[in-house]
Design a protein around this motif. Structure first.
Motif, short mmCIF file in Angstrom:
data_model
loop_
_atom_site.label_atom_id
_atom_site.label_comp_id
_atom_site.label_asym_id
_atom_site.label_seq_id
_atom_site.Cartn_x
_atom_site.Cartn_y
_atom_site.Cartn_z
N LYS A 20 0.64 -1.16 0.29
CA LYS A 20 -0.02 0.02 -0.33
C LYS A 20 0.67 1.48 0.05
O LYS A 20 0.24 2.29 0.09
CB LYS A 20 -0.68 -0.11 1.55
CG LYS A 20 -1.77 -0.91 1.21
CD LYS A 20 -2.65 -1.23 2.09
CE LYS A 20 -3.83 -2.60 2.47
NZ LYS A 20 -4.79 -1.97 3.73
N HIS A 120 -3.17 3.94 -5.35
CA HIS A 120 -4.28 3.42 -4.91
C HIS A 120 -4.48 2.00 -4.07
O HIS A 120 -3.96 1.17 -5.01
CB HIS A 120 -5.66 3.22 -5.80
CG HIS A 120 -6.02 5.00 -6.47
ND1 HIS A 120 -6.98 6.04 -5.79
CD2 HIS A 120 -5.31 5.60 -7.81
CE1 HIS A 120 -6.66 6.68 -6.65
NE2 HIS A 120 -6.35 6.85 -8.10
N GLN A 121 -4.93 2.06 -3.04
CA GLN A 121 -5.15 0.70 -2.30
C GLN A 121 -5.77 0.15 -3.18
O GLN A 121 -5.65 -1.44 -2.76
CB GLN A 121 -5.55 0.92 -1.27
CG GLN A 121 -4.40 2.13 -0.61
CD GLN A 121 -4.88 2.29 1.72
OE1 GLN A 121 -5.60 1.01 2.13
NE2 GLN A 121 -4.43 2.95 2.31
N ASN A 122 -6.87 -0.02 -3.75
CA ASN A 122 -7.14 -0.95 -4.55
C ASN A 122 -7.01 -1.43 -5.20
O ASN A 122 -7.32 -2.24 -6.19
CB ASN A 122 -8.83 -0.56 -4.48
CG ASN A 122 -9.29 0.38 -5.04
OD1 ASN A 122 -8.26 1.46 -5.87
ND2 ASN A 122 -10.05 1.10 -5.89
N GLU A 123 -5.80 -1.01 -5.65
CA GLU A 123 -5.08 -1.44 -7.35
C GLU A 123 -3.18 -2.31 -6.87
O GLU A 123 -3.20 -1.93 -7.95
CB GLU A 123 -4.96 0.01 -8.30
CG GLU A 123 -5.84 0.88 -8.09
CD GLU A 123 -5.55 2.08 -9.48
OE1 GLU A 123 -4.47 2.49 -9.39
OE2 GLU A 123 -6.58 2.45 -10.09
N ASP A 126 -3.71 -8.25 -5.06
CA ASP A 126 -3.91 -8.84 -4.46
C ASP A 126 -3.86 -10.53 -4.42
O ASP A 126 -5.12 -11.06 -4.44
CB ASP A 126 -5.06 -7.77 -3.39
CG ASP A 126 -5.83 -8.04 -4.49
OD1 ASP A 126 -5.55 -8.91 -6.05
OD2 ASP A 126 -7.18 -8.36 -3.93
N GLN A 342 -14.83 -10.79 -10.16
CA GLN A 342 -15.37 -9.88 -9.50
C GLN A 342 -16.35 -10.79 -8.28
O GLN A 342 -17.30 -10.29 -7.06
CB GLN A 342 -15.62 -8.23 -9.49
CG GLN A 342 -15.05 -7.07 -10.11
CD GLN A 342 -16.03 -5.76 -11.26
OE1 GLN A 342 -16.97 -6.93 -11.09
NE2 GLN A 342 -15.28 -5.21 -11.63
N SER A 349 -12.59 -14.43 -0.34
CA SER A 349 -11.45 -13.06 -1.05
C SER A 349 -10.42 -13.39 -1.33
O SER A 349 -9.52 -12.50 -2.15
CB SER A 349 -11.87 -11.88 0.27
OG SER A 349 -11.33 -12.06 1.69
N ASP A 368 -6.81 -7.43 -12.51
CA ASP A 368 -8.36 -6.95 -12.79
C ASP A 368 -8.65 -8.33 -13.14
O ASP A 368 -10.10 -8.80 -13.54
CB ASP A 368 -9.16 -5.76 -13.53
CG ASP A 368 -7.99 -6.36 -14.55
OD1 ASP A 368 -6.94 -7.39 -14.51
OD2 ASP A 368 -8.66 -5.10 -15.67
#
Length: 579
Positions: A20, A120-123, A126, A342, A349, A368
């Motif tokens: 992050k 951006h943390q969501n990018e 993960d 998604q 998760s 993605d």
């Protein structure tokens, strides 16, 4: 300085978030052309006395292939944004490289520099953390073990009574797998990848009839639930195989199109060229290759998409699987995979999403779509080195350095490394039954970065040619097993499990040999510790010289201690040195 060889882009494998707060930034230059590289960087909004505040940080030479050098550095922007460039020094030149080109002095305008607008943390990529610590075992269910003969298909052959063929059955099932889970625990396995288990016509099950039903020869849904629960109780993750690119010939919607042609409500589920549908050497509909029994699904069709996304979610929700391996993943549209990720990640998760792609896969690995791909470049290079013996140790290291730098480090850590599968000849057969070469392949596989996978039976020295020869029944009699091979693999898995530097912790440095066919290796390291793996890929004794003398350095595989300036290895020998 060779300017045309200098390359960077502020994305993908050249600039990416490790976590992050931290970026890893890479630069490519011509091999042996640049002696020193520094990162020039700063926050675009920090100015003093009308001057942009710029800092310098040295970059590390992280590897070389046959043409290029690769440099890298970690940087943690205080305000999660960055403008940056590079200072390159050679014997003759010092140049500044930015997004707008080369300059003799650093431009004062921040618009000249490469830009990371915001972290951006969501990018942040993960992939599940558990994957980095997993050793997989691929099971072809029809050939692993027959535990319930009442499920046997018609004309099932006695176990191992004849050679595998495209159309014979031996009755492998879930009950047989459950009976042998402790064997896998003893081996050190903590992940199982199953080839397809859904209702299908063939013995390989890649021609699905019903994606929502278990093939009756394997058992029923309750048996699968028990199998997964038994795996989880032993710390073993479970990954199923999804064949969404194509269905089987007997998939009911395809049968409906065969019967009704243009009047079928399912005609847009596939890719017909004309009606009526005809198979043969060149079917008049898209298929996997030209295989008439595997018609290609139209994953852009909303009904098909909804159906397959329901399938993807169902086996997670009802059976608690840990991963999906996606067959022929590159032939399906990117948008489908974005929606797939998604949907399935909303349920679990830390689900592992693995794509079968044989070529450059960066387009699927931007966070993605997939978490990893099957690392076939690794497979190709290790086979060329030790099975075909068509490349030198130097070429292996150069090739793998290129592969490593093709992806972000945190992507490479979860690539799926394999040396054999249901699609390829057995690795022992590819090595011409040479056990030493085969053992050395497993030494590299189980000490390299990525998540390694064994193909069932390879650990006991099973042999066999290309499909269907590689799909022989598992040999459960110890008299038929190569226990020396098994013990070698067991020991390597144990070392990998207990010494995290042999897996994916730390950094990696590739060690080129002092001659093309000399000893090569790689160093896995943190600030306070190193593990060096040395490999002699030839059949003659060779030595490797260190720049600094060794002082009681232990080989954690053999227990041997080294002192002096060099390590000598016998033909096809190796050492795993703990610094």
């Amino acid at each position: 300085m060779e300017k045309s060889a200098v390359y960077h882009r502020p994305s993908d494998n050249f600039a990416y978030s490790i976590n992050k707060t931290t970026l890893q930034i890479r630069l490519r230059t011509k091999k042996a052309d640049v002696q020193n590289v520094k990162l020039l960087f700063g926050d675009p909004y920090i100015w003093e006395n009308n001057e942009w505040q710029i800092e310098e940080m040295p970059m590390t030479l992280s590897g070389s292939d046959d043409v290029f050098d690769y440099w890298q550095v970690y940087v943690s922007p205080a305000f999660k944004r960055l403008r940056y460039g590079f200072k390159l020094q050679s014997d003759a030149d010092t140049l500044i490289y930015t997004e707008k080109g080369f300059y003799e002095t650093a431009p004062l305008d921040t618009d000249f520099y490469f830009c990371i607008p915001y972290l951006h943390q969501n990018e942040v990529f993960d992939a599940p953390d558990w994957v980095k610590n997993t050793v997989w075992y691929q099971i072809f269910p029809e050939r692993f073990a027959n535990g319930d003969s009442s499920l046997d298909p018609k004309d099932t052959k006695p176990w191992g009574s004849e050679k595998p063929a495209v159309n014979n059955f031996f009755g492998g099932d879930f009950a047989g797998i459950i009976q042998h889970l402790d064997y896998l625990v003893d081996l050190g396995i903590n992940g199982i990848y199953f080839t397809p288990v859904f209702k299908a016509y063939s013995n390989h099950k890649y021609d699905t009839i019903d994606y929502m039903e278990i093939d009756p020869q394997f058992g029923d849904k309750e048996t699968l639930k028990r199998l997964i629960a038994e795996c989880h109780s032993r710390g073993i993750k479970v990954m199923l195989d999804a064949v969404f690119n194509h269905s089987g010939y007997y998939f009911p919607p395809f049968q409906d199109v065969l019967e009704k042609g243009e009047q079928s409500p399912y005609k847009e589920w596939f890719h017909p060229h004309s009606f009526p549908l005809t198979g043969g050497e060149r079917p008049n509909y898209d298929a996997f290759g030209f295989v008439e029994s595997m018609p290609k699904l139209n994953t852009a069709n909303p009904e098909v998409k909804d159906y397959l996304l329901t399938v993807g979610k169902y086996w997670i929700e009802e059976f608690n699987i840990d991963g999906w391996r996606l067959d022929v993943a590159n032939e399906i549209d990117h948008q489908f995979w974005r929606e797939f990720r998604q949907e399935v990640r909303s349920i679990k998760s830390d689900l592992y999403i693995l794509g079968e792609i044989w070529h450059d896969s960066m387009a699927w690995l931007r966070g993605d779509q997939f978490d990893g791909v099957m690392n076939y470049p690794f497979t190709t290079n290790i086979k060329n080195l030790l099975a075909k013996q068509s490349i030198t140790g130097q070429e292996f290291i150069e090739n793998m350095s290129k592969v490593y730098h093709n992806y972000p480090k945190n992507v490479f850590e979860v690539t799926f490394n394999l040396v054999g599968s249901h699609d390829t000849p057995r690795i022992l057969t590819e090595c011409e039954d040479d056990e030493q070469r085969t053992k050395l392949i497993y030494t590299i596989l189980l000490t390299f970065m990525g998540t390694p996978c064994l193909y069932y039976g390879d650990e006991i020295g099973m042999s066999g040619g290309a499909d269907p020869g590689c799909r022989e029944c598992m040999k459960w009699n110890e008299e038929d097993q190569n226990l020396d091979m098994k013990q070698h693999i067991q020991r390597l898995i144990n070392l990998r499990t207990n010494e995290r530097l042999l897996a994916n912790d730390g950094e990696i440095e590739f060690l080129l040999p002092d001659s093309p066919n000399g000893i090569f290796g790689y160093r896995k390291y943190t600030e306070d510790k190193s593990i060096v793996v040395l490999v002699n890929s030839t059949d003659t004794e060779k030595s490797y010289s260190f720049t600094e003398p060794l002082s009681d350095i232990k080989d954690i595989y053999s227990g041997k201690t080294y002192t002096g300036s060099s390590v000598t290895l016998e033909g096809y020998g190796f050492a795993i040195l703990n610094y």
